[in-house]
Scaffold this motif. Structure first.
Motif: not given
Length: 166
Positions: A39-48
């Motif tokens: 979930l953390f990396w999913l949120a980071v990739s969505a922001v990027i």
């Protein structure tokens, strides 16, 4: 293999009935740390991705402003085109009012239909009165004889008299 499942348990699912000592969740569940990392990396990739798309959009807008390109260069050479007839009316109530007013003016007024040939139009009430006075719509001839079977046709709106078939 059969001994493993039957040794100490009535069925293979019996080993999952009791929670092992020291665990606070079912020991067969997924590891929570893996889900949190995902979930953390999913949120980071969505922001990027969102930041990257916003930058790309701003870059494309700036480039379009600098070059001053027209949106559709092939269509610009044609000028303004209208769709083929019949077109939708912009103000249908006004247009029908004006049409009916013009038709009523023709029915109620005097005017030239064809000035070169000397054809005029008169108010409809006067025209009907004159037709009755002159006897143009009666089936009797001018000399007093009756001419049976002569009737105006539907298509001619009463202008042409034809012999009716009997």
């Amino acid at each position: 293999m059969d001994e493993h499942h039957t040794a100490g348990h009535a069925s293979a699912d019996d080993e999952y009935l009791a929670t092992p000592p020291g665990s606070t969740y079912e020991h067969t569940d997924a590891t929570v740390s893996i889900i949190v990392k995902f979930l953390f990396w999913l949120a980071v990739s969505a922001v990027i991705i969102h930041v990257g798309l916003a930058g790309l959009y701003a870059l494309l807008i700036d480039r379009a402003m600098e070059t001053g390109e027209q949106r559709y260069p092939l269509a610009a050479a044609q000028g303004e085109r209208l769709p083929p007839a019949p077109r939708l009316q912009q103000f249908p109530r006004k247009e029908i009012y004006e049409f009916r007013r013009g038709e009523q003016d023709l029915l109620d007024g005097y005017g030239w239909m064809n000035r070169n040939e000397g054809v005029v139009h008169i108010p409809i009430e006067n025209a009907m009165r004159l037709m009755v006075e002159r006897g143009a719509l009666s089936s009797r001839a001018v000399d007093g004889r009756e001419t049976p079977g002569l009737m105006p046709t539907d298509a001619s709106a009463g202008r042409v008299v034809e012999r009716r078939r009997q």
